[in-house]
Scaffold this motif. Sequence first.
Motif, mmCIF file in Angstrom:
data_model
loop_
_atom_site.group_PDB
_atom_site.id
_atom_site.type_symbol
_atom_site.label_atom_id
_atom_site.label_comp_id
_atom_site.label_asym_id
_atom_site.label_seq_id
_atom_site.Cartn_x
_atom_site.Cartn_y
_atom_site.Cartn_z
ATOM 1 N N THR A 383 0.824 -1.205 0.000
ATOM 2 C CA THR A 383 0.000 0.000 0.000
ATOM 3 C C THR A 383 0.860 1.258 0.000
ATOM 4 O OG1 THR A 383 -1.794 -1.132 1.165
ATOM 5 C CG2 THR A 383 -1.764 1.273 1.283
ATOM 6 N N LEU A 384 1.889 1.279 0.840
ATOM 7 C CA LEU A 384 2.750 2.457 0.913
ATOM 8 C C LEU A 384 3.522 2.660 -0.379
ATOM 9 C CD1 LEU A 384 4.028 2.180 4.585
ATOM 10 C CD2 LEU A 384 2.578 3.975 3.644
ATOM 11 N N GLY A 453 -9.936 7.109 -2.892
ATOM 12 C CA GLY A 453 -10.490 5.834 -3.364
ATOM 13 C C GLY A 453 -10.692 4.806 -2.273
ATOM 14 N N ASP A 454 -9.845 4.813 -1.235
ATOM 15 C CA ASP A 454 -10.007 3.835 -0.153
ATOM 16 C C ASP A 454 -10.429 4.500 1.156
ATOM 17 O OD1 ASP A 454 -7.728 5.094 0.709
ATOM 18 O OD2 ASP A 454 -6.531 3.274 0.928
ATOM 19 N N GLU A 457 -7.562 5.267 3.923
ATOM 20 C CA GLU A 457 -6.896 4.228 4.725
ATOM 21 C C GLU A 457 -5.396 4.160 4.425
ATOM 22 O OE1 GLU A 457 -7.155 -0.608 5.468
ATOM 23 O OE2 GLU A 457 -8.859 0.455 4.582
ATOM 24 N N GLY A 458 -5.036 4.112 3.150
ATOM 25 C CA GLY A 458 -3.622 4.070 2.791
ATOM 26 C C GLY A 458 -2.906 5.343 3.183
ATOM 27 N N PHE A 459 -3.573 6.480 2.997
ATOM 28 C CA PHE A 459 -2.987 7.755 3.392
ATOM 29 C C PHE A 459 -2.739 7.779 4.898
ATOM 30 C CE2 PHE A 459 -3.374 12.503 3.958
ATOM 31 C CZ PHE A 459 -2.224 12.819 3.255
ATOM 32 N N GLN A 496 -12.607 15.032 1.349
ATOM 33 C CA GLN A 496 -13.755 14.155 1.131
ATOM 34 C C GLN A 496 -15.045 14.956 0.990
ATOM 35 O OE1 GLN A 496 -12.966 11.877 4.690
ATOM 36 N NE2 GLN A 496 -12.098 10.163 3.536
ATOM 37 N N ALA A 497 -15.209 15.970 1.821
ATOM 38 C CA ALA A 497 -16.425 16.786 1.759
ATOM 39 C C ALA A 497 -16.473 17.613 0.483
ATOM 40 C CB ALA A 497 -16.501 17.699 2.986
ATOM 41 N N PHE A 498 -15.372 18.256 0.120
ATOM 42 C CA PHE A 498 -15.344 19.063 -1.107
ATOM 43 C C PHE A 498 -15.638 18.199 -2.323
ATOM 44 C CE2 PHE A 498 -11.903 21.929 1.009
ATOM 45 C CZ PHE A 498 -12.882 22.513 1.818
#
Length: 577
Positions: A383-384, A453-454, A457-459, A496-498
């Motif tokens: 993932t990283l 996209g996830d 989680e990865g971030f 996410q909101a924007f």
Amino acid sequence: MAYRAPLGDMQFVLQHWLRADRDWREMPAFAEVDLDLAGQVLEEAARFASQVLAPLNTPGDRQGCRLVDGEVITPEGFPAAYRAYVEGGWPALACALEQGGQGLPQVLDAALLEMLYASNHAWAMYTGIAHGAYLCLKTHASPELQARYLPGIVSGETLPTMCLTEPQAGSDVGLLRCRAEPLDDGSYAVSGNKLFISGGEHDLSHDILHLVLARLPDAPAGSRGVSLLLVPKWLDGGERNGVHCDGLEHKLGIRGSATCALRFEGARGWLVGRPHGGLAAMFVMMNSARLHVGLQGLGHAEAAWQVARDYALERRQMRAPRHPEGVAPALADPIHLHPAMRRILLELRVRTEGMRAIGYWAAHWLDIAAEAADPAQRAKAETLAALLTPVVKASFTSQGFELASKALQVFGGYGYTAEFPIEQTLRDSRIAMIYEGSNEIQANDLLLRKVLGDGGEGFGLLLAELRAEAQASGSVYADALGEVCDGLEGLLPELQAFSAGDGEYPYRAAGDFLQLCSISLLAFAWARSARCAEGLAQPLRREKLESAGFCFDYLLPEFDRQMAAVRAARAPLAFIG
């Protein structure tokens, strides 16, 4: 061009920054690899880059490639350099032992590639896609194709290409028209035209393996209807396949690299992977290539830093306003004493060494993803590595070009002439921002697929790595790095909101978000470097601490500017035309 591989800093990253040997001992595949062996590999690679490739860089740029009766003649010395590369076993460095490779970590291959690109980008273009093609065939090709073609790639007897682009299909692969018709013996007849194919024809290796995206007769429209085929230049029995070079591009830079227009006329090819699954197979190669292209940016930055530093030490102009202790004023001082030049030179050093740490870190995560004993650790590493790849590709290549431009400024008017190598570095570096997925596409990939996209989680895994460094005992810049982590963590719900309220927003914000991640990673790199340097001897300890201070004082203010730009992207963009 004189090039000296930065072995000291490479070893600092491997030994102190990554502590790579500690992880190697936990991976059975690398259990016998230690820092002494790694040092020997780097020293031999440095010798090849500085003594064999660098002397060919400027002559190769001036000669370029020639197309004679459909055959490409590369610059003088290029084929001999390739023979030396093969004899040194370099193509096999990071390939698996069972395929005849040396089984060494990819992080050492990353260091090798940095040296190749820094010393002679054009020559390195012929070899640059080989490891990605090896991974692609190893993952997706049938056992028969692997047995027939993998040994040649590993040994260097064969060089591969990646054939995606067509005149009407660049970033939008779904528009390609190249066709593959099935034949009775299970092979395919491939017909169509491909454009901008690096190393599509040359005189370095006897055979060339073209990995070609094409459509089968029953292919659905768009990118879901794309298949991948292996099309060799030569067929068994010595018959020439139906692949023709129709022309060479005349380019701004990397003129010693043959960028070809290829015509496939019923060329025999074999399917790699499943029908219509070409993109999945090709992305194995492209993801490897994107990390490698990022290392091109690092190589250009290192080359630019070296020539600018050397020139600034000898060029004398005016008297500097202040001098280091023990240096007497002169009527005209070396320009490295002037504040404007010191700032440029420090930025060159700090960004270049920071990129090296992050680039090798990404490659090290690939090693962990492939070889760690713990499945959870492998999944985290995968993932990283996926998250870091678009950042490395886009930010390193942008910095490679920008730093080459700043280095040219050190030379003044001389830098704009062909008398000094910096003008070639500037020209050569520009293409890396475009190919293997333009930097704009990398930014979209990062924000839309890898972060939003996830659900972040990865971030979150990446932020945890940065925050762990901020909390590490003895980190002089812990508070500053902690504020970076707080800012990124607080930004995620805003993104996410924007995006939920405006579907175009993430596309407008993606470029600035990638640069925000880039400056955050630079701060992370130098916070860790400062901590690692505390126990080192002088002068390395002093240089690392000075560089870390410059990063946080002069470069980290970019973080606030990029944060503001990401938020400002809420404003819609007007349409042009």
